[in-house]
Design an enzyme around this catalytic site. Structure first.
Site, PDB file in Angstrom:
ATOM      1  N   TYR A  39      53.807  32.346  28.919  1.00  0.00           N
ATOM      2  CA  TYR A  39      54.252  33.344  27.946  1.00  0.00           C
ATOM      3  C   TYR A  39      55.741  33.578  28.139  1.00  0.00           C
ATOM      4  CZ  TYR A  39      54.244  37.917  25.468  1.00  0.00           C
ATOM      5  OH  TYR A  39      54.494  38.975  24.614  1.00  0.00           O
TER       6      TYR A  39
ATOM      7  N   LYS B 206      53.225  30.417  24.809  1.00  0.00           N
ATOM      8  CA  LYS B 206      53.375  31.453  23.788  1.00  0.00           C
ATOM      9  C   LYS B 206      54.860  31.764  23.679  1.00  0.00           C
ATOM     10  CE  LYS B 206      52.336  36.257  22.632  1.00  0.00           C
ATOM     11  NZ  LYS B 206      51.702  37.536  23.037  1.00  0.00           N
TER      12      LYS B 206
END
Length: 306
Positions: A144, A172
């Site tokens: 992320y 992400k």
């Protein structure tokens, strides 16, 4: 070792977390596990690929350790074999994050979402060790990149190094730099997942394979429709819906995104949003008015479509 073909595509919702008044609980709010389970069930029933408990939208940093683990357990029990559970395992150091990944594995999650070290601004070698250590658990990892919160930017060259870890199967991307979708894909074999709702359309058109999303908490069916339309090549149809919703989607990238999305959930009426735990307070009157206006615009458009 994790298979790099493990698919974290589709619309996986970074779930909000319901609370209920309880003077004895932290901040006077206890986790409402029944409402959380109902919310997860509603998202899956509306076509979402999975749920992502214990992300920042799920207020993980405001939870006790017991609450944080039970949230994942409730999500796994509720979703069952109908979809994926990708649990947030963020930690200040790899030793904390690894323990949360071990719990997620024990409790039946399908994969984990992992930030670089939180709070501490880690350098490149420390970031690589962080992911390498958590990967030892053997769970598929969606890295992320949120440089706004962590102050650590997983630039494409660093993502390529993380992609050498077999367990790191997706990233992400929340840098808001749309150029990174193609640059990452040029450098390594990893799924790029849209992390910013107000860059969803652009990211998917550029080749992102999934959406780890905030606003599908309020508009799950329409979110899945946008995703499916782009993937089917029906770009104009997807853009029409996205254009009508993007004003409210922009709240996903603002400081008050948790409060905003919970308010939109309540206005949309399909599920329950409710209050946020400290340190998050209520929206200012000005922000609340704007969230309401943006949400109502989206609701009016969707009502007209029906």
């Amino acid at each position: 070792m994790t298979d790099k073909t493990f698919d974290l595509g589709g619309v996986i919702v970074a779930t909000t977390l319901a609370f209920k008044d309880d003077a004895s609980a932290p901040g006077g709010l206890a986790v409402d596990y029944d409402r959380f389970a109902a919310h997860c069930d509603w998202l899956i029933n509306n076509g979402c690929r999975g749920v992502g408990p214990n992300g920042s939208l799920g207020e993980y940093s405001s939870l006790t350790d017991e609450e944080r683990r039970k949230v994942v357990q409730v999500a796994v029990e509720t979703v069952g074999d109908r979809g994926l559970v990708v649990a947030g395992v963020h930690g200040v150091g790899w030793h904390q994050a690894k323990k949360w990944a071990e719990y997620a594995q024990e409790d039946g999650a399908d994969g984990v979402l992992l930030l670089p070290p939180t709070i501490y601004r880690a350098n490149e070698s420390e970031v690589i060790e962080h992911f390498t250590r958590v990967a030892e658990v053997g769970m598929p990892i969606m890295a992320y990149n949120n440089p706004f919160d962590t102050k650590v930017d997983l630039v494409p060259s660093l993502v390529a190094k993380l992609a050498e870890i077999p367990e790191v199967v997706a990233i992400k991307e929340f840098s808001a730099d749309i150029r990174r979708v193609l640059e990452i894909k040029e450098l390594c074999d990893i799924d790029v997942i849209c992390g910013a709702d107000d860059l969803l359309f652009e990211s998917l058109v550029a080749g992102a394979t999934g959406w780890f999303a905030g606003y599908p908490n309020a508009f799950p069916r329409e979110a899945v429709e946008i995703y499916d339309l782009v993937k089917a090549g029906r770009i104009a149809d997807a853009l029409e819906i996205y254009t009508a919703l993007v004003a409210v989607f922009r709240w996903d990238s603002k400081t008050e995104f948790v409060q905003a999305i919970k308010l939109s959930v309540d206005m949309a009426g399909g599920s329950y949003g409710g209050a946020t735990r400290p340190p998050r307070g209520p929206l200012s009157p000005e922000n609340e008015a704007q969230v309401r206006a943006d949400t109502q615009r989206a609701l009016d458009f969707l009502a007209a479509r029906r």
